[in-house]
Motif scaffolding. Structure first.
Motif, PDB file in Angstrom:
ATOM      1  N   GLN A   1       0.847  -1.188   0.000  1.00 56.10           N
ATOM      2  CA  GLN A   1       0.000   0.000   0.000  1.00 56.10           C
ATOM      3  C   GLN A   1       0.879   1.233   0.000  1.00 56.10           C
ATOM      4  OE1 GLN A   1      -2.944   0.197   3.123  1.00 56.10           O
ATOM      5  NE2 GLN A   1      -4.187   1.631   1.947  1.00 56.10           N
ATOM      6  N   ALA A   2       0.787   1.980  -1.073  1.00 51.48           N
ATOM      7  CA  ALA A   2       1.519   3.234  -1.198  1.00 51.48           C
ATOM      8  C   ALA A   2       0.671   4.366  -0.642  1.00 51.48           C
ATOM      9  CB  ALA A   2       1.866   3.493  -2.661  1.00 51.48           C
ATOM     10  N   PRO A   3       1.288   5.479  -0.251  1.00 49.67           N
ATOM     11  CA  PRO A   3       0.523   6.599   0.304  1.00 49.67           C
ATOM     12  C   PRO A   3      -0.569   7.066  -0.656  1.00 49.67           C
ATOM     13  CG  PRO A   3       2.854   6.922   0.658  1.00 49.67           C
ATOM     14  CD  PRO A   3       2.737   5.727  -0.225  1.00 49.67           C
ATOM     15  N   GLY A   4      -1.785   7.166  -0.144  1.00 57.13           N
ATOM     16  CA  GLY A   4      -2.900   7.646  -0.945  1.00 57.13           C
ATOM     17  C   GLY A   4      -3.470   6.644  -1.913  1.00 57.13           C
ATOM     18  N   LYS A   5      -2.985   5.403  -1.855  1.00 53.14           N
ATOM     19  CA  LYS A   5      -3.467   4.381  -2.780  1.00 53.14           C
ATOM     20  C   LYS A   5      -4.065   3.213  -2.019  1.00 53.14           C
ATOM     21  CE  LYS A   5      -0.322   5.429  -6.605  1.00 53.14           C
ATOM     22  NZ  LYS A   5       0.646   4.846  -7.584  1.00 53.14           N
ATOM     23  N   GLN A   6      -4.831   2.407  -2.720  1.00 46.97           N
ATOM     24  CA  GLN A   6      -5.413   1.218  -2.114  1.00 46.97           C
ATOM     25  C   GLN A   6      -4.363   0.115  -1.999  1.00 46.97           C
ATOM     26  OE1 GLN A   6      -8.876   0.232  -4.521  1.00 46.97           O
ATOM     27  NE2 GLN A   6     -10.204   1.186  -3.003  1.00 46.97           N
ATOM     28  N   ARG A   7      -4.603  -0.769  -1.066  1.00 44.81           N
ATOM     29  CA  ARG A   7      -3.732  -1.933  -0.935  1.00 44.81           C
ATOM     30  C   ARG A   7      -3.897  -2.810  -2.167  1.00 44.81           C
ATOM     31  NH1 ARG A   7      -3.470  -4.982   4.795  1.00 44.81           N
ATOM     32  NH2 ARG A   7      -3.221  -2.784   5.345  1.00 44.81           N
ATOM     33  N   GLU A   8      -2.782  -3.305  -2.697  1.00 44.89           N
ATOM     34  CA  GLU A   8      -2.840  -4.124  -3.905  1.00 44.89           C
ATOM     35  C   GLU A   8      -2.022  -5.389  -3.726  1.00 44.89           C
ATOM     36  OE1 GLU A   8      -1.067  -2.091  -7.238  1.00 44.89           O
ATOM     37  OE2 GLU A   8       0.865  -1.852  -6.249  1.00 44.89           O
ATOM     38  N   LEU A   9      -2.478  -6.429  -4.411  1.00 47.25           N
ATOM     39  CA  LEU A   9      -1.765  -7.703  -4.390  1.00 47.25           C
ATOM     40  C   LEU A   9      -0.486  -7.579  -5.206  1.00 47.25           C
ATOM     41  CD1 LEU A   9      -1.693 -10.778  -3.747  1.00 47.25           C
ATOM     42  CD2 LEU A   9      -2.929 -11.110  -5.918  1.00 47.25           C
ATOM     43  N   VAL A  10       0.608  -8.065  -4.643  1.00 46.80           N
ATOM     44  CA  VAL A  10       1.899  -8.065  -5.343  1.00 46.80           C
ATOM     45  C   VAL A  10       2.228  -9.458  -5.859  1.00 46.80           C
ATOM     46  CG1 VAL A  10       4.380  -7.715  -5.063  1.00 46.80           C
ATOM     47  CG2 VAL A  10       2.762  -6.133  -3.974  1.00 46.80           C
ATOM     48  N   ALA A  11       2.141 -10.443  -4.978  1.00 44.29           N
ATOM     49  CA  ALA A  11       2.510 -11.811  -5.357  1.00 44.29           C
ATOM     50  C   ALA A  11       1.829 -12.783  -4.418  1.00 44.29           C
ATOM     51  CB  ALA A  11       4.020 -11.996  -5.300  1.00 44.29           C
ATOM     52  N   GLY A  12       1.564 -13.978  -4.921  1.00 40.31           N
ATOM     53  CA  GLY A  12       0.946 -15.007  -4.111  1.00 40.31           C
ATOM     54  C   GLY A  12       1.540 -16.365  -4.403  1.00 40.31           C
ATOM     55  N   ILE A  13       1.420 -17.275  -3.441  1.00 38.30           N
ATOM     56  CA  ILE A  13       1.916 -18.637  -3.620  1.00 38.30           C
ATOM     57  C   ILE A  13       1.011 -19.581  -2.855  1.00 38.30           C
ATOM     58  CG2 ILE A  13       3.535 -18.401  -1.681  1.00 38.30           C
ATOM     59  CD1 ILE A  13       5.459 -20.244  -3.284  1.00 38.30           C
ATOM     60  N   ALA A  14       0.672 -20.684  -3.506  1.00 41.15           N
ATOM     61  CA  ALA A  14      -0.154 -21.708  -2.877  1.00 41.15           C
ATOM     62  C   ALA A  14       0.035 -23.015  -3.621  1.00 41.15           C
ATOM     63  CB  ALA A  14      -1.626 -21.304  -2.889  1.00 41.15           C
ATOM     64  N   SER A  15       0.246 -24.078  -2.865  1.00 39.21           N
ATOM     65  CA  SER A  15       0.390 -25.416  -3.447  1.00 39.21           C
ATOM     66  C   SER A  15       1.404 -25.426  -4.581  1.00 39.21           C
ATOM     67  CB  SER A  15      -0.968 -25.925  -3.952  1.00 39.21           C
ATOM     68  OG  SER A  15      -1.912 -25.940  -2.908  1.00 39.21           O
ATOM     69  N   GLY A  16       2.462 -24.642  -4.415  1.00 34.62           N
ATOM     70  CA  GLY A  16       3.531 -24.639  -5.400  1.00 34.62           C
ATOM     71  C   GLY A  16       3.328 -23.717  -6.579  1.00 34.62           C
ATOM     72  N   SER A  17       2.165 -23.121  -6.700  1.00 33.77           N
ATOM     73  CA  SER A  17       1.898 -22.199  -7.806  1.00 33.77           C
ATOM     74  C   SER A  17       2.062 -20.760  -7.345  1.00 33.77           C
ATOM     75  CB  SER A  17       0.477 -22.395  -8.333  1.00 33.77           C
ATOM     76  OG  SER A  17       0.323 -23.681  -8.893  1.00 33.77           O
ATOM     77  N   THR A  18       2.600 -19.940  -8.221  1.00 32.88           N
ATOM     78  CA  THR A  18       2.816 -18.532  -7.898  1.00 32.88           C
ATOM     79  C   THR A  18       2.082 -17.634  -8.888  1.00 32.88           C
ATOM     80  OG1 THR A  18       4.830 -18.467  -9.235  1.00 32.88           O
ATOM     81  CG2 THR A  18       5.084 -18.979  -6.896  1.00 32.88           C
ATOM     82  N   ASN A  19       1.789 -16.431  -8.444  1.00 32.20           N
ATOM     83  CA  ASN A  19       1.220 -15.432  -9.340  1.00 32.20           C
ATOM     84  C   ASN A  19       1.751 -14.064  -8.930  1.00 32.20           C
ATOM     85  OD1 ASN A  19      -0.905 -15.983  -7.063  1.00 32.20           O
ATOM     86  ND2 ASN A  19      -1.334 -13.903  -7.741  1.00 32.20           N
ATOM     87  N   TYR A  20       1.825 -13.183  -9.917  1.00 36.99           N
ATOM     88  CA  TYR A  20       2.402 -11.861  -9.701  1.00 36.99           C
ATOM     89  C   TYR A  20       1.556 -10.805 -10.390  1.00 36.99           C
ATOM     90  CZ  TYR A  20       6.509 -14.594  -8.465  1.00 36.99           C
ATOM     91  OH  TYR A  20       7.373 -15.490  -7.878  1.00 36.99           O
ATOM     92  N   SER A  21       1.556  -9.613  -9.811  1.00 40.01           N
ATOM     93  CA  SER A  21       0.904  -8.503 -10.496  1.00 40.01           C
ATOM     94  C   SER A  21       1.801  -8.048 -11.640  1.00 40.01           C
ATOM     95  CB  SER A  21       0.650  -7.349  -9.523  1.00 40.01           C
ATOM     96  OG  SER A  21       1.873  -6.817  -9.050  1.00 40.01           O
ATOM     97  N   ASP A  22       1.206  -7.429 -12.629  1.00 43.15           N
ATOM     98  CA  ASP A  22       1.966  -7.021 -13.809  1.00 43.15           C
ATOM     99  C   ASP A  22       3.134  -6.083 -13.482  1.00 43.15           C
ATOM    100  OD1 ASP A  22      -0.845  -6.994 -16.154  1.00 43.15           O
ATOM    101  OD2 ASP A  22       0.494  -8.604 -15.503  1.00 43.15           O
TER     102      ASP A  22
END
Length: 117
Positions: free
Chosen positions: A39-60
């Motif tokens: 969460q940057a100042p003045g901005k909403q919290r955003e997903l950066v990266a996730g991991i579950a059961s060996g799979s990962t995902n990232y924001s652009d």
């Protein structure tokens, strides 16, 4: 009692790297979706990266620069951040959400990352 404790934040110059850690207690991470948000100042919290059961995902914005990993033996999740730029400046939060029971959703206190130009 569940605790997520982030560490590794700080001040870094543009182009530098940091590794964030999130140490969990009271839960076994293998049963959770683990994620980093920011969460940057003045901005909403955003997903950066996730991991579950060996799979990962990232924001652009962070794809191919940030890498999430997990050490189940240490019950710790990491976020390796490379090629940092000032737009990455934010408070970074660790999140754990149970794979089956969504109300089991926990947050750390956050760690500040500041990237200077």
């Amino acid at each position: 009692q569940v605790q997520l404790v982030e560490s590794g934040g700080g001040l870094v110059q543009s182009g530098g790297s940091l590794r964030l850690s999130c140490a969990a207690s009271g839960i076994a991470l293998s049963f959770y979706n683990m994620a980093w948000y920011r969460q940057a100042p003045g901005k909403q919290r955003e997903l950066v990266a996730g991991i579950a059961s060996g799979s990962t995902n990232y924001s652009d914005p962070v794809k191919d620069r940030f890498f999430i990993s997990i050490n189940n033996a240490k019950n710790t999740v990491y976020l390796q951040m490379n090629s940092l730029n000032p737009e990455d400046t934010a408070i970074y939060y660790c999140n754990a959400r149970h794979l089956l029971v969504e109300r089991q959703d926990y947050w750390g206190q956050g760690t500040q990352v500041t990237v200077s130009s």
